[in-house]
Design an enzyme around this catalytic site. Structure first.
Site, PDB file in Angstrom:
ATOM      1  N   HIS A   1       7.481   9.841  -2.784  1.00  0.00           N
ATOM      2  CA  HIS A   1       8.292   9.440  -3.925  1.00  0.00           C
ATOM      3  C   HIS A   1       8.630  10.730  -4.658  1.00  0.00           C
ATOM      4  O   HIS A   1       7.913  11.731  -4.547  1.00  0.00           O
ATOM      5  CB  HIS A   1       7.507   8.535  -4.873  1.00  0.00           C
ATOM      6  CG  HIS A   1       7.078   7.245  -4.274  1.00  0.00           C
ATOM      7  ND1 HIS A   1       5.761   6.858  -4.181  1.00  0.00           N
ATOM      8  CD2 HIS A   1       7.793   6.252  -3.688  1.00  0.00           C
ATOM      9  CE1 HIS A   1       5.681   5.678  -3.605  1.00  0.00           C
ATOM     10  NE2 HIS A   1       6.912   5.294  -3.297  1.00  0.00           N
TER      11      HIS A   1
ATOM     12  N   ASP B   1       5.748  11.875  -6.530  1.00  0.00           N
ATOM     13  CA  ASP B   1       4.618  12.415  -5.740  1.00  0.00           C
ATOM     14  C   ASP B   1       4.836  13.931  -5.591  1.00  0.00           C
ATOM     15  O   ASP B   1       3.902  14.715  -5.616  1.00  0.00           O
ATOM     16  CB  ASP B   1       4.602  11.801  -4.323  1.00  0.00           C
ATOM     17  CG  ASP B   1       4.254  10.320  -4.319  1.00  0.00           C
ATOM     18  OD1 ASP B   1       3.390   9.915  -5.128  1.00  0.00           O
ATOM     19  OD2 ASP B   1       4.850   9.576  -3.528  1.00  0.00           O
TER      20      ASP B   1
ATOM     21  N   GLU C   1      16.146   0.456   2.064  1.00  0.00           N
ATOM     22  CA  GLU C   1      14.997  -0.314   2.544  1.00  0.00           C
ATOM     23  C   GLU C   1      15.033  -1.716   1.938  1.00  0.00           C
ATOM     24  O   GLU C   1      14.726  -1.887   0.757  1.00  0.00           O
ATOM     25  CB  GLU C   1      13.691   0.366   2.167  1.00  0.00           C
ATOM     26  CG  GLU C   1      12.464  -0.415   2.613  1.00  0.00           C
ATOM     27  CD  GLU C   1      11.151   0.252   2.271  1.00  0.00           C
ATOM     28  OE1 GLU C   1      11.163   1.388   1.738  1.00  0.00           O
ATOM     29  OE2 GLU C   1      10.097  -0.367   2.521  1.00  0.00           O
TER      30      GLU C   1
ATOM     31  N   GLU D   1      10.984  -2.353   7.160  1.00  0.00           N
ATOM     32  CA  GLU D   1       9.533  -2.504   7.017  1.00  0.00           C
ATOM     33  C   GLU D   1       9.153  -3.856   7.612  1.00  0.00           C
ATOM     34  O   GLU D   1       9.745  -4.891   7.255  1.00  0.00           O
ATOM     35  CB  GLU D   1       9.096  -2.417   5.557  1.00  0.00           C
ATOM     36  CG  GLU D   1       7.600  -2.674   5.409  1.00  0.00           C
ATOM     37  CD  GLU D   1       6.994  -2.093   4.154  1.00  0.00           C
ATOM     38  OE1 GLU D   1       7.448  -1.038   3.698  1.00  0.00           O
ATOM     39  OE2 GLU D   1       6.077  -2.736   3.614  1.00  0.00           O
TER      40      GLU D   1
ATOM     41  N   HIS E   1       8.423  -6.651   5.151  1.00  0.00           N
ATOM     42  CA  HIS E   1       9.585  -7.115   4.376  1.00  0.00           C
ATOM     43  C   HIS E   1      10.422  -8.087   5.202  1.00  0.00           C
ATOM     44  O   HIS E   1      10.939  -9.071   4.677  1.00  0.00           O
ATOM     45  CB  HIS E   1      10.447  -5.933   3.943  1.00  0.00           C
ATOM     46  CG  HIS E   1       9.738  -4.991   3.019  1.00  0.00           C
ATOM     47  ND1 HIS E   1      10.344  -3.870   2.487  1.00  0.00           N
ATOM     48  CD2 HIS E   1       8.472  -4.983   2.544  1.00  0.00           C
ATOM     49  CE1 HIS E   1       9.479  -3.234   1.719  1.00  0.00           C
ATOM     50  NE2 HIS E   1       8.334  -3.881   1.743  1.00  0.00           N
TER      51      HIS E   1
ATOM     52  N   ASP F   1       1.019  -5.189   3.202  1.00  0.00           N
ATOM     53  CA  ASP F   1       0.936  -3.836   3.803  1.00  0.00           C
ATOM     54  C   ASP F   1      -0.295  -3.718   4.703  1.00  0.00           C
ATOM     55  O   ASP F   1      -1.036  -2.721   4.651  1.00  0.00           O
ATOM     56  CB  ASP F   1       0.905  -2.756   2.715  1.00  0.00           C
ATOM     57  CG  ASP F   1       2.272  -2.585   2.034  1.00  0.00           C
ATOM     58  OD1 ASP F   1       2.297  -2.126   0.872  1.00  0.00           O
ATOM     59  OD2 ASP F   1       3.300  -2.920   2.657  1.00  0.00           O
TER      60      ASP F   1
ATOM     61  N   ASP G   1       3.471   2.078   6.574  1.00  0.00           N
ATOM     62  CA  ASP G   1       3.387   1.825   5.138  1.00  0.00           C
ATOM     63  C   ASP G   1       2.272   0.795   4.924  1.00  0.00           C
ATOM     64  O   ASP G   1       2.534  -0.393   4.725  1.00  0.00           O
ATOM     65  CB  ASP G   1       4.721   1.318   4.599  1.00  0.00           C
ATOM     66  CG  ASP G   1       4.744   1.389   3.063  1.00  0.00           C
ATOM     67  OD1 ASP G   1       5.708   0.907   2.459  1.00  0.00           O
ATOM     68  OD2 ASP G   1       3.758   1.910   2.471  1.00  0.00           O
TER      69      ASP G   1
HETATM   70  C1  XLS Z   1       8.133  -0.431  -0.169  1.00  0.00           C
HETATM   71  C2  XLS Z   1       8.489   1.007  -0.132  1.00  0.00           C
HETATM   72  C3  XLS Z   1       7.430   1.776  -0.763  1.00  0.00           C
HETATM   73  C4  XLS Z   1       7.699   3.211  -0.894  1.00  0.00           C
HETATM   74  C5  XLS Z   1       9.064   3.722  -0.556  1.00  0.00           C
HETATM   75  O1  XLS Z   1       7.552  -0.912   0.810  1.00  0.00           O
HETATM   76  O2  XLS Z   1       8.528   1.474   1.199  1.00  0.00           O
HETATM   77  O3  XLS Z   1       6.264   1.571  -0.015  1.00  0.00           O
HETATM   78  O4  XLS Z   1       7.462   3.350  -2.221  1.00  0.00           O
HETATM   79  O5  XLS Z   1       9.890   3.530  -1.613  1.00  0.00           O
HETATM   80 MG    MG Z   2       7.778   0.377   2.604  1.00  0.00          MG
END
Ligand code: XLS
Ligand code: MG
Length: 347
Positions: free
Chosen positions: A52, A55, A177, A213, A216, A253, A286
């Site tokens: 991020h 980060d 995403e 993802e 998701h 996750d 992730d």
């Molecule tokens: C949501 C996103 C998050 C990260 C990337 O799954 O991938 O995990 O913050 O923005």
């Molecule tokens: Mg993600």
């Protein structure tokens, strides 16, 4: 085993080594330093870290452009010294009070402006870290009640924001995403189809792609392997967050394959048939440890996800496609079903 991983490069983000806090309870493991996390990465067989913006440059909203570049350069040196690439940088547009009612689609023009300015800073950080890839997880682009926003206007706001990013840096590539919900009740751009369509509305569609993802897609009631195939058929899968999810609930996750081994197997087959990674794309996990995970096992969800991926890669490459195609030609799907199951269960 190592020969199988040569065509895939692996990645995770600092947030994937988390401390176990959830909305109902505090952390269960001590926080680890960034340097500690970076030191684990290569030992786990990973090649890159994703970030991020905050980060890379903590407290970014309160840093001058000069200070931001200075800190990004310091991080860039750390990565170069460790032989680690930066895969992408994502603007974290879901923490600031400015994004309470959304970022690019907020009803407040000042908030929309903040989100765009923060995204341009994110691109500047990516330049310093030598990655062209920006990931937009549109966390707060949605509503708690649909009447609070206007879906058409929100789509137009999203296009306008991406256009500003594409104009800011002629080389930047943006991967959208998608996620159908959480933290929002209903999110805009819920699936890979929406993400790819949005890209075609922008001023330079060839620089707008997508990130899938697993969890998701599952939360949208879709098969992640189908989403991968769809995105790859457009040449638009530029990043990937493999993980797992047990049904329609909060985003878990979970480690890759943890809940749906056959779904994971088919995701790997989809990546194989389209040669994902051939243009340098990474496989990111992730994933988060279960809250009950002990400190001593803090990294196991990452190691296990990579190991499961490589084992399923062996399975995908050993699958007898010719025999399967004979069963398909004969429309003998019961036998095909059993063939897949027995292949996964092992003889
Ligand atoms: C949501 C996103 C998050 C990260 C990337 O799954 O991938 O995990 O913050 O923005
Ligand atoms: Mg993600």
């Amino acid at each position: 085993m190592t020969t199988l991983s040569h065509s895939y490069k692996f990645c995770f983000g600092p947030w994937n080594i988390s401390e176990g806090a959830d909305p109902y309870g505090p952390p269960t493991r001590p926080a680890q330093s960034f340097d500690w996390k970076l030191a684990q990465l290569k030992q786990l067989g990973f090649d890159a870290m994703m970030f991020h913006d905050d980060d890379a440059v903590p407290d970014i909203d309160n840093k001058s452009p000069q200070q931001m570049v200075k800190e990004a350069k310091e991080l860039g040196k750390k990565l170069a010294d460790a032989g680690i690439a930066a895969e992408m940088v994502a603007p974290r547009l879901w923490f600031s009070p400015m994004t309470i009612d959304g970022a690019y689609t907020s009803n407040d023009p000042k908030a929309r402006q903040y989100a765009i300015e923060r995204s341009l800073k994110c691109i500047d950080i990516a330049q310093v870290l030598k990655t062209k890839l920006i990931v937009l997880w549109l966390a707060r682009e949605g509503t708690y009640l649909r009447e609070s926003k206007n879906g058409r206007r929100s789509t137009e706001y999203l296009v306008a924001a991406i256009d500003k990013m594409l104009a800011h840096d002629k080389k930047v590539r943006i991967a959208i995403e998608p996620k159908p919900n959480e933290p929002m009740d209903v999110a805009y751009i819920p699936t890979i189809g929406h993400a790819i369509a949005l890209g075609y509305q922008t001023r330079d569609p060839k620089r707008v792609g997508a990130l899938i993802e697993s969890a998701h897609a599952i939360l949208a009631g879709l098969d992640p392997a189908d989403e991968i195939d769809f995105a790859m058929s457009f040449g638009k899968l530029w990043s990937l967050h493999l993980n797992d999810q047990n049904g329609l609930k909060f985003d878990q996750d979970k480690p890759f394959g943890s809940n749906n081994l056959r779904l994971a197997f088919n995701q790997v087959r989809a990546l194989e048939r389209s040669r994902y990674g051939a243009h340098g794309e990474y496989v990111a996990f992730d994933v988060h440890p279960f809250r009950a995970t002990k400190e001593a096992h803090t990294l196991d969800h990452l190691a296990n996800s990579r190991r499961t991926f490589l084992r399923l890669l062996e399975k995908a490459r050993a699958f007898d496609d010719a025999a399967a195609q004979k069963l398909v030609a004969d429309r003998n799907y019961q036998a095909l079903d059993q063939m897949v199951l027995e292949h996964l269960m092992g003889k």
